[in-house]
Design a protein around this motif. Structure first.
Motif, PDB file in Angstrom:
ATOM      1  N   ASP A 215      73.686 -27.256  68.719  1.00 51.69           N
ATOM      2  CA  ASP A 215      74.046 -28.664  68.526  1.00 51.69           C
ATOM      3  C   ASP A 215      75.543 -28.887  68.765  1.00 51.69           C
ATOM      4  O   ASP A 215      75.950 -29.956  69.248  1.00 51.69           O
ATOM      5  CB  ASP A 215      73.631 -29.172  67.148  1.00 51.69           C
ATOM      6  CG  ASP A 215      74.115 -28.308  65.999  1.00 51.69           C
ATOM      7  OD1 ASP A 215      74.716 -27.243  66.250  1.00 51.69           O
ATOM      8  OD2 ASP A 215      73.884 -28.694  64.836  1.00 51.69           O
ATOM      9  N   LYS A 313      79.173 -35.755  61.019  1.00 52.68           N
ATOM     10  CA  LYS A 313      77.867 -35.382  60.453  1.00 52.68           C
ATOM     11  C   LYS A 313      77.510 -33.948  60.821  1.00 52.68           C
ATOM     12  O   LYS A 313      76.965 -33.201  59.989  1.00 52.68           O
ATOM     13  CB  LYS A 313      76.798 -36.349  60.958  1.00 52.68           C
ATOM     14  CG  LYS A 313      76.944 -37.766  60.418  1.00 52.68           C
ATOM     15  CD  LYS A 313      75.920 -38.706  61.036  1.00 52.68           C
ATOM     16  CE  LYS A 313      76.116 -40.131  60.511  1.00 52.68           C
ATOM     17  NZ  LYS A 313      75.165 -41.079  61.149  1.00 52.68           N
ATOM     18  N   LEU A 314      77.811 -33.556  62.057  1.00 60.13           N
ATOM     19  CA  LEU A 314      77.526 -32.184  62.488  1.00 60.13           C
ATOM     20  C   LEU A 314      78.339 -31.187  61.671  1.00 60.13           C
ATOM     21  O   LEU A 314      77.816 -30.148  61.238  1.00 60.13           O
ATOM     22  CB  LEU A 314      77.832 -32.059  63.984  1.00 60.13           C
ATOM     23  CG  LEU A 314      77.354 -30.814  64.728  1.00 60.13           C
ATOM     24  CD1 LEU A 314      77.195 -31.121  66.214  1.00 60.13           C
ATOM     25  CD2 LEU A 314      78.319 -29.643  64.562  1.00 60.13           C
ATOM     26  N   ARG A 317      76.838 -30.845  58.188  1.00 63.67           N
ATOM     27  CA  ARG A 317      75.581 -30.077  58.192  1.00 63.67           C
ATOM     28  C   ARG A 317      75.842 -28.575  58.226  1.00 63.67           C
ATOM     29  O   ARG A 317      75.117 -27.796  57.609  1.00 63.67           O
ATOM     30  CB  ARG A 317      74.727 -30.476  59.403  1.00 63.67           C
ATOM     31  CG  ARG A 317      74.013 -31.797  59.260  1.00 63.67           C
ATOM     32  CD  ARG A 317      72.861 -31.908  60.256  1.00 63.67           C
ATOM     33  NE  ARG A 317      73.289 -31.774  61.632  1.00 63.67           N
ATOM     34  CZ  ARG A 317      73.678 -32.788  62.398  1.00 63.67           C
ATOM     35  NH1 ARG A 317      73.711 -34.016  61.889  1.00 63.67           N
ATOM     36  NH2 ARG A 317      74.042 -32.590  63.653  1.00 63.67           N
ATOM     37  N   HIS A 318      76.885 -28.169  58.950  1.00 64.01           N
ATOM     38  CA  HIS A 318      77.167 -26.735  59.084  1.00 64.01           C
ATOM     39  C   HIS A 318      78.164 -26.223  58.039  1.00 64.01           C
ATOM     40  O   HIS A 318      78.495 -25.036  58.035  1.00 64.01           O
ATOM     41  CB  HIS A 318      77.713 -26.445  60.480  1.00 64.01           C
ATOM     42  CG  HIS A 318      76.666 -26.479  61.557  1.00 64.01           C
ATOM     43  ND1 HIS A 318      75.793 -25.436  61.788  1.00 64.01           N
ATOM     44  CD2 HIS A 318      76.346 -27.446  62.468  1.00 64.01           C
ATOM     45  CE1 HIS A 318      74.992 -25.746  62.807  1.00 64.01           C
ATOM     46  NE2 HIS A 318      75.302 -26.957  63.229  1.00 64.01           N
TER      47      HIS A 318
END
Length: 336
Positions: A215, A313-314, A317-318
């Motif tokens: 991603d 947001k990415l 998430r990580h």
């Protein structure tokens, strides 16, 4: 024990030091890599000098946090870079990175200075600003000397001042009429955006080739395309005014697919550049008197904003987004 004259850091000062620490620790790791892969003596000297200056500020800010009893941020460390990875970019890309970074830090320093109240913090920000301006000048001079950077369009110099005579001056391009040629204030802001995105295109290319997470790789690919679209759009605006600028990149991404930087570091670097792009577009909108230009820039800002939101947001998430220092949560304290 601190004496009676001690003044604690204000909330804004903690915040600006925290932001500066994040940026400087990221910059230090990227500069280590670029200095390691420098291919000429003058490039090596510039990168090594800037690396030393950046490292000095990292140490000073860390010491300041410790002295003030403020938690030291994680930032970025040696594990976020693999200096032994093959060269990810050709030529003097590291010098172009210094140049762009100096633009960003010069702007941030001007903003941070308005947020600082303690004399020692103001003094540190002024030092950062002075060194950023020197780095920008040296990097620009080196790239020009090597023929690796283009200058904005050259036009015939005006021989006398003039005043706007009617409201048509503010009309933009439409299906019914042509717009007036760009004025040179508009030209200056548009060229800076084009130059920054030309560099960003190559940077995102290298990031996309080496990202570990799928991603993140897709995100950098979308950033690459956004940079390409921006360059093409601004180039067409210039062409309509019979100007043909070509911001030649000082280097290109190689074919390497070996990770040189952690995904966390590359995402944070992209976040900084995206924020810089939003600020540049906002300034360009403010100083554009042709009605079509703000509309185009606002449309671009919307795309950049959504790109930044997706990146945030990415990162969350990580687990790559370090949380800035927070004010007390009085509701939780009361309910405890």
């Amino acid at each position: 024990m601190k004496d009676a004259s001690y003044t604690p850091l204000a909330s804004s000062e903690i915040g600006l030091l925290w932001m500066t620490y994040q940026e400087k620790t990221m910059s230090r790791q990227m500069l280590r890599y670029f200095a390691h892969h420098a291919t000429s003596a003058d490039e090596k000297a510039l990168l090594s000098r800037v690396l030393g200056e950046v490292s000095g500020f990292v140490d000073r800010i860390r010491s300041r946090f410790v002295d003030e009893g403020v938690a030291v941020p994680v930032g970025f460390g040696d594990g976020d870079v693999n200096v032994e990875a093959p060269a990810l970019y050709t030529g003097l890309f590291g010098v172009s990175f210094v140049r762009l970074l100096a633009k960003i830090t010069s702007g941030l320093s001007a903003l941070h200075l308005t947020m600082a109240y303690r004399e020692d913090i103001r003094s540190m920000i002024q030092e950062i600003s002075a060194l950023s301006q020197r780095a920008y000048g040296d990097a620009t001079g080196l790239l020009l000397a090597k023929g690796l950077i283009s200058r904005p369009p050259i036009v015939t110099s005006p021989d006398e001042p003039d005043f706007v005579k009617d409201l048509e001056y503010m009309n933009g391009k439409s299906i019914w009429r042509k717009a007036r040629p760009l004025n040179l204030v508009e030209t200056a802001h548009l060229y800076q955006q084009m130059e920054t995105n030309a560099f960003g295109f190559e940077l995102m290319t290298g990031f996309a080739q080496t990202a570990a997470e799928p991603d993140a790789r897709r995100y950098f690919e979308s950033g690459r395309e956004l940079a390409r679209e921006t360059v093409d759009m601004i180039q067409s605006i210039f062409m309509e005014s019979d100007m043909n600028p070509s911001p030649a990149p000082s280097a290109r991404a190689t074919e390497s697919t070996t990770p040189a930087f952690s995904d966390k570091l590359m995402m944070y670097c992209t976040n900084i550049l995206t924020s810089f792009g939003l600020g540049g577009n906002a300034l360009g909108t403010t100083f554009s008197l042709r009605s079509d230009l703000p509309l185009k820039l606002i449309g671009l800002m919307t795309q950049v904003y959504h790109f930044a939101q997706a990146g945030g947001k990415l990162m969350i998430r990580h687990g790559w987004m370090e949380e800035p220092p927070q004010a007390e949560n009085r509701r939780e304290l009361i309910r405890a």
